[in-house]
Each structure stands twice: as structure tokens, then as C-alpha cells.
Design a protein around this motif. Structure first.
Motif, short mmCIF file in Angstrom:
data_model
loop_
_atom_site.label_atom_id
_atom_site.label_comp_id
_atom_site.label_asym_id
_atom_site.label_seq_id
_atom_site.Cartn_x
_atom_site.Cartn_y
_atom_site.Cartn_z
N TYR A 239 0.83 -1.20 0.00
CA TYR A 239 0.00 0.00 0.00
C TYR A 239 0.87 1.26 0.00
CZ TYR A 239 -3.50 -3.42 1.30
OH TYR A 239 -4.31 -4.53 1.31
N ASP B 214 -5.25 13.73 7.75
CA ASP B 214 -5.98 13.34 6.53
C ASP B 214 -5.02 12.50 5.70
OD1 ASP B 214 -6.90 13.28 3.84
OD2 ASP B 214 -8.08 15.09 4.14
N THR C 105 -4.46 9.57 2.68
CA THR C 105 -4.99 8.84 1.53
C THR C 105 -4.31 7.48 1.44
OG1 THR C 105 -5.41 10.90 0.31
CG2 THR C 105 -5.32 8.86 -0.97
N SER D 156 -3.77 4.10 -0.91
CA SER D 156 -3.85 3.65 -2.30
C SER D 156 -3.16 2.30 -2.46
CB SER D 156 -3.21 4.66 -3.25
OG SER D 156 -3.75 5.95 -3.08
N GLU E 64 -6.92 4.77 -5.51
CA GLU E 64 -7.24 5.19 -4.15
C GLU E 64 -8.26 4.25 -3.54
OE1 GLU E 64 -9.30 9.01 -1.93
OE2 GLU E 64 -7.99 9.39 -3.67
N ILE E 65 -7.99 3.79 -2.32
CA ILE E 65 -8.88 2.85 -1.63
C ILE E 65 -9.75 3.58 -0.61
CG2 ILE E 65 -8.98 0.84 -0.10
CD1 ILE E 65 -6.31 -0.04 -1.24
N ALA E 66 -9.13 4.47 0.18
CA ALA E 66 -9.87 5.12 1.26
C ALA E 66 -9.13 6.36 1.72
CB ALA E 66 -10.05 4.15 2.44
N THR E 67 -9.85 7.21 2.43
CA THR E 67 -9.24 8.34 3.13
C THR E 67 -9.42 8.11 4.61
OG1 THR E 67 -9.77 9.84 1.30
CG2 THR E 67 -9.23 10.83 3.43
N LEU E 68 -8.32 8.16 5.34
CA LEU E 68 -8.34 7.84 6.76
C LEU E 68 -8.08 9.10 7.58
CD1 LEU E 68 -6.19 4.57 6.62
CD2 LEU E 68 -8.67 4.77 6.54
N ASP F 181 -8.83 1.15 7.93
CA ASP F 181 -9.55 0.69 6.74
C ASP F 181 -9.70 -0.82 6.86
OD1 ASP F 181 -10.71 0.90 4.06
OD2 ASP F 181 -8.90 -0.14 3.40
N ASP G 191 -6.62 -5.42 7.79
CA ASP G 191 -6.87 -4.04 8.20
C ASP G 191 -5.62 -3.22 7.92
OD1 ASP G 191 -9.38 -4.59 9.12
OD2 ASP G 191 -8.92 -4.35 11.26
#
Length: 655
Positions: free
Chosen positions: A531, A552, A554, A556, A561-565, A585, A591
Motif C-alpha cells: 500500500y 488526513d 490517503t 492507495s 485510491e482505496i480510502a481516506t483515513l 480501513d 486491516d
């Protein structure tokens, strides 16, 4: 006014408990049905009065009544409503009132749903249960009164411990207490049976539903606590062998042994003395856990209180009930003579092995938990017993348990053929070996922990499935017979499969976890495993009763892009305590876990990132275990209790 009524209801419940502990016991001894009949309305009244007291304390927290000392110490007017409610039991005094509320609830349930019990046994069960209530009512009223007033109320409160201001911790204690305290019913049944002088198959059938319900609640409570530790503490772990964690785990192990041992008493009239002893020890370990949490003798992030005087009071309660029960156990040894005989290869032998493994595992946890205290008291040495000891000493017993569980489930009663059972389990063994071989081939490291864990877990899950399938016989309509199978059989298979899934999750997480700790500049990508992460921004955010430093990030993979954490570091100004809020995530197979740390001198931020394979399988397995227990509880054989032994109208002789 409401607070005074709550205090009065608590004292009145204490007086009712004293009556209930004495009058039915004398009535059962003398065969005075009127005196025995006192037990049921007293149990219900005791519960209703305690519920009224608990409701009054809850009202004080909801309206922020700062004339009450407990509200001042554990609440604040700006706190969200959920945590005002959970603040009722997020402290020593309130949690003990919740303990007694649940204790009286189980007594009332025994009065409501114990219609099939012989009158003398029912009276004695309710009397013993009430005797436990008397002890804890006295503990609350004389050492831990939650209704103490302040002469000069402050303008606002000191807030609840920030670590407890979390949904996981809002629901964790009630479920844990339902399990802890629920084991008191097994204790009450055991002591009542010893007084009665009769331990038989009917007794085992009566005690199993209560034990099973307590074990289900304890499973849920432990899982919620583990889940909270995983995402809230920011350490990324699910179990730390903390003394308070161990305090809940020990009765869970003994409760599981008791469930399996009671089956042998019910089916074969064997292991009577062992089953009674387990029923006593299960609640005994619950009291030991209460002592650990309340006394402050062992350091823990979970401990509610640090008051040795309160700990001594609980120690007296433990000594009285355990000492009295074990003395009675020794005096009544003649009534626990085993009747059933069985061969070395049989389901009884497998259940005996199961019991030994669970009991020794609980003893290992107990020794590891209490040894630092023993070393300090007797050898004047300060020692710390951590995860390496527990992992090394505890794991072998669980490995052996996992190996024999599918075999033992399929062995017949009295005498079996290991080869015949083994042939049924060949597909499960082939699948388990194949999964382990695949894991070993794919893993990048050389540890055997992951493949062995997957082998054991798959063996248990597939073995549970083969156990169900083998009960459908031969020929057509096997799926129809599978659907009509008793729910207790389904519950057993589902619970065993859940344990196997938890094994897979624990071994996968421990074997293949990846950890990365670094200083990260804003906008600078960095790789962890497969990742890519980018810290885009860090902002100061104001919450309802806290200030947050929120990142914030990102996430990927392969350019997508998978998620914003949004990992956080929170500070609670009233309590002056920081907390870490990990951003996760989640997924079925892994996880991605991100924690933001402190700003660095070069303008970057400390960031910890973990890749946690199969983490959610731990809690998925726990949920499945609990579902298995609930399925067993809904079996018709439990709903009718021991109907075949329904008491005659004139009562049943006690001797």
C-alpha cells in the motif's frame, strides 16, 4: 428527591435480600411450604428495588446532578448523552451497583423461569443467590455508596475517564458483568444441590442453560473489550495479557469446561464431583477478578479502583463463599458418586481431556497474573509477567485442544472406534493440510505460526461441518435431516467453528503483521507493504468535549485510491488526558491501521502504520461462538428444563 428514593430502595433491597437468604433455606430444611414460597416474591422484589435504585442513579447522571459526589467525579455537562449513561457504570461505585442489579436479575429470572424445579431445590437456589446479594449490598452500602451528597455542589463535573468515552467501552462492562455475575447461578445450583444431597442428570440439565447464558455474555463482553483495545488504545493489539483481561478470561475458560462437564453428568451420570467443583470455581474466579479490579493490588489500565480496604472486603466475600462451598463439597462427597463407566476411547474421555486442558490453561493464566504479587509479598522482588510467558505457557494447551476437538465431538458415548471417526474426518484433515501448505508457500517469512494456526482453525471449522454431516445418516434427504437437527447440535458445531475462526485470526495477525514507524512530511507518499499512503493535511478540530489533532491520510494500492483515513490525537481539557484514535480501513482479509503521533522538529509528523492480516476474524469468530451458544439455548430440551423430573405437588424429599 429521586436520589434519596434510590438510596432508600437500595437499603430496602438489602433488607429483602437478608430475608430471602434465611427464610426459604429454613423452609426447605423443615419442609414448610409457606416459608419456601417467600423466595419467589422476595427475589422479584429485590430485583425491582435494585432496578429503581439504579434508575435513580442513572437519572442523576442524565440531568447532571452535581450535588451527587459520584456524578461530579465521573461526568460533565458537555459530555455526549451516550457517555453520560455509560458514566453510571464507568466508575467503581456505579459499576458495583450494576453488578448487584444483574445479580438480582438472575435471581428474579430463576424465580420466573424455574417452574420445573423441585420446591426445595428452588428455595435453596434462590436463598444461596440472595446470600451473595447480601454480601454485595453490604459492600456497596458500607464501603462504596453511590448516593453520597456534597454539601456545596460544584458548577460542573470532572468528566469521565476519556478512555471510557467510547462505544465499545459503553457496552463492554454490562455484557461482561452479565457473564461474570451469571456464573453465580451455577454456583447457587451447585451449593443448593450439595445441601439437598442430590446431584444427578436432572440437576445437570437445570444448571446448563444458566451456565451457557453466562458464557455467551462473557464471550461477547471479552470480544468487545478486545475490539476496544485494538482500535482505541492505538497500540494495534487485541490482547495484552493485562491482569484485568485475564480476570475475565479465567472464568470464561472454567465456564467452558463446566459446560462440557455438565454434558457428561446429564448423559452418563459421571464426573459429578468435578462438575460441582467447576461450578464453584467458575464463580470463584469471577470473585477473584472483582478483587483484582477493585483492590489495586495489580496495576492495570482497566482497574476501576485503588483502595486496599475495599479489596479486603471483597477478599472476605471470596473467602466466605469459596471456603464455605468447598467445605460443603468435601462434606457431601458421598452424594457425588459416579454411575456411568466409559472406555478410554469415548466421548466422555474426550470431554475429560477437554476439561483438563481448559482447567490447566486457566491455572496457567492465574499463576502468570498473580505471580508478580506473590513475588513482591514473599520474595521482596518486583517482577513483570508479560506476553512472552503467556504465549509460551498457554498456547500449547490450546493447540492440543484444537487437535482433539473435532475427534471428541464425533466419538460415541461409552465406547468408540477412533479409526471409524477418523475416516469421517479425512476430508477435514486434507483441507486443513492444504490450507496450511498454501499459507506456508505464499508467506514471505519462515515462521510456522501462521500455517499451523490456519491448519488448526481449518481443522476445527471443517471438523464441525463434518460432525453435522455425519449425523444425517445415509441415503437421500440428508439436507432435510440436517435442517431438522436439534438446535443444541447446531449450536455446538457453530461454537466450535467460531473458535476455529478465532484461531485463524489470532495466528494470522501474529504471524504476518507488518509495522512501519516513520516521520512523514505533508504530501510525501510512503509505502507500507503493498500500500501507498500520503499524509495530506493535519488540522485542529474541536469536538463536543475534546480538542483533536486530526490527520488526513490517503490510502492507495497499485495507483488506485482505496480510502481516506482520519487518525486523531484527542485531548480532553476537563480530565486533562490525551487519547489516541486510530484510523482503520477494515476488510475481511486485512486491516490497514494508521496512528498519528506528535509533530517533529523538521515539520513532519510521526506516523505509525500497521498491516494486520485476518484481524477481523478474531471478533467474527467470537460472534459466531456466541451465536452457537444462543442456538443451543433455544433448543427445546433447554426450554422445558428437566420436565421429566417435575416435582410432585407435595414436594420432593431433600435427603
Amino acid at each position: 428527591m429521586i436520589t434519596e428514593l434510590g438510596h432508600f430502595a437500595l437499603i430496602l433491597a438489602f433488607l429483602v435480600a437478608i430475608v430471602q437468604a434465611i427464610v426459604p433455606l429454613i423452609g426447605a430444611h423443615k419442609r414448610w411450604h409457606g416459608w419456601m414460597a417467600v423466595a419467589e416474591p422476595a427475589a422479584v422484589a429485590q430485583f425491582l428495588l435494585t432496578a429503581a435504585s439504579f434508575a435513580a442513579l442513572t437519572h442523576a447522571f442524565l440531568v447532571s446532578d452535581f450535588s451527587l459526589r459520584l456524578v461530579v467525579l465521573n461526568s460533565h455537562s458537555a459530555k455526549p448523552m451516550l457517555y453520560k449513561i455509560s458514566g453510571v457504570w464507568g466508575n467503581h461505585e456505579g459499576s458495583m451497583l450494576l453488578w448487584v442489579l444483574i445479580l438480582t436479575l438472575f435471581g428474579a429470572c430463576a424465580a420466573w423461569f424455574g417452574g420445573q424445579l423441585p420446591p426445595t431445590l428452588k428455595a435453596r437456589v434462590l436463598a444461596v443467590q440472595s446470600a451473595i446479594s447480601v454480601a454485595f449490598f453490604a459492600f456497596i452500602i458500607f464501603t462504596s455508596n453511590p448516593f453520597l451528597r456534597l454539601a456545596v455542589p460544584p458548577f460542573d463535573g470532572q468528566d469521565l475517564n476519556p478512555l471510557l468515552q467510547d462505544p465499545g467501552l459503553a457496552f463492554h462492562p454490562p455484557f461482561l458483568y452479565l457473564g461474570y455475575v451469571g456464573l453465580s447461578m451455577a454456583f447457587s445450583f451447585a451449593v443448593a444441590a450439595l445441601i439437598e444431597g442430590r446431584v444427578d442428570a436432572a440437576w445437570a440439565r437445570w444448571v446448563r442453560p444458566w451456565t451457557l447464558a453466562a458464557w455467551v455474555f462473557l464471550t461477547i463482553g471479552i470480544a468487545l473489550g478486545s475490539w476496544w483495545a485494538y482500535y482505541e488504545l492505538g497500540w494495534g493489539g487485541f490482547w495484552f495479557w493485562d491482569p484485568v483481561e485475564n480476570a475475565s478470561f479465567m472464568p470464561w475458560l472454567i465456564g467452558a469446561a463446566l459446560l462440557h462437564s455438565a454434558i457428561v453428568v446429564e448423559k452418563r451420570e459421571a464426573l459429578k464431583s468435578w462438575t460441582i467443583l467447576l461450578a464453584i470455581l467458575a464463580f470463584g474466579f469471577s470473585l477473584i477478578g472483582t478483587f483484582i479490579v477493585r483492590s489495586g493490588v495489580l496495576t492495570s489500565v482497566h482497574a476501576f479502583a485503588n483502595d486496599p480496604e475495599r479489596g479486603v472486603f471483597i477478599l472476605f466475600i471470596l473467602a466466605f463463599f469459596m471456603g464455605g462451598a468447598l467445605t460443603l463439597f468435601a462434606a457431601r462427597a458421598n452424594v457425588m458418586e459416579a454411575k456411568g463407566v466409559f472406555g478410554m476411547v469415548s466421548r466422555e474421555s474426550a470431554l475429560v481431556a477437554n476439561n483438563i486442558l481448559l482447567a490447566v490453561a486457566a491455572f496457567v493464566v492465574f499463576i502468570g497474573t498473580i505471580w508478580p504479587l506473590v513475588a513482591e509479598m514473599f520474595f521482596d522482588r518486583k517482577l513483570s509477567v508479560g506476553a512472552p510467558f503467556f504465549n509460551m505457557a498457554f498456547t500449547p494447551f490450546m493447540v492440543v485442544l484444537g487437535l482433539i476437538l473435532p475427534l471428541g465431538s464425533m466419538l460415541p458415548w461409552k465406547r468408540g472406534n477412533l479409526g471409524r471417526v477418523g475416516r469421517h474426518l479425512v476430508p477435514a484433515l486434507v483441507l486443513a493440510v492444504a490450507v496450511a501448505a498454501l499459507a506456508y508457500a505464499l508467506q514471505t517469512g519462515k515462521t510456522a505460526l501462521g500455517p499451523i494456526g490456519l491448519l488448526l482453525g481449518t481443522w476445527m471449522v471443517a471438523g464441525a461441518a463434518m460432525d453435522l454431516w455425519s449425523r444425517t445418516g445415509r441415503g437421500a434427504n440428508r439436507f432435510g435431516r440436517l435442517r431438522r437437527m436439534p438446535r443444541a447440535d447446531w449450536g455446538k458445531a457453530v461454537a466450535h467453528a467460531g473458535l476455529g475462526i478465532t484461531f485463524i485470526g489470532v495466528s494470522g495477525l501474529m504471524a504476518w503483521e507488518q509495522e512501519d514507524i516513520r516521520t512523514v512530511q505533508l504530501g510525501e507518499p510512503f509505502d507500507v507493504g503493498a500500500y501507498t499512503l500520503v499524509l495530506n493535511d493535519v488540522q485542529e478540530v474541536k469536538g463536543p468535549n475534546y480538542l483533536s489533532t486530526m490527520g488526513d491520510v490517503t490510502l492507495s494500492q497499485d495507483g488506485s485510491e482505496i480510502a481516506t483515513l482520519y487518525p486523531e490525537k484527542r485531548v480532553y481539557p476537563v480530565a486533562k488526558m490525551p487519547t489516541t484514535e486510530a484510523a482503520i480501513d477494515g476488510g475481511l482479509l486485512r486491516d490497514v491501521y494508521v496512528v498519528i503521533g506528535d509533530p517533529q522538529s523538521d515539520g513532519g509528523w510521526a506516523v505509525r502504520t500497521y498491516i494486520k492480516p485476518l484481524a477481523n476474524w478474531i471478533w467474527l469468530g467470537s460472534i459466531i461462538m456466541a451465536v452457537g451458544g444462543v442456538l443451543s439455548l433455544t433448543d427445546r430440551r433447554y426450554r422445558v428444563a428437566a420436565g421429566a423430573r417435575k416435582a410432585p405437588a407435595q414436594g420432593v424429599p431433600a435427603e
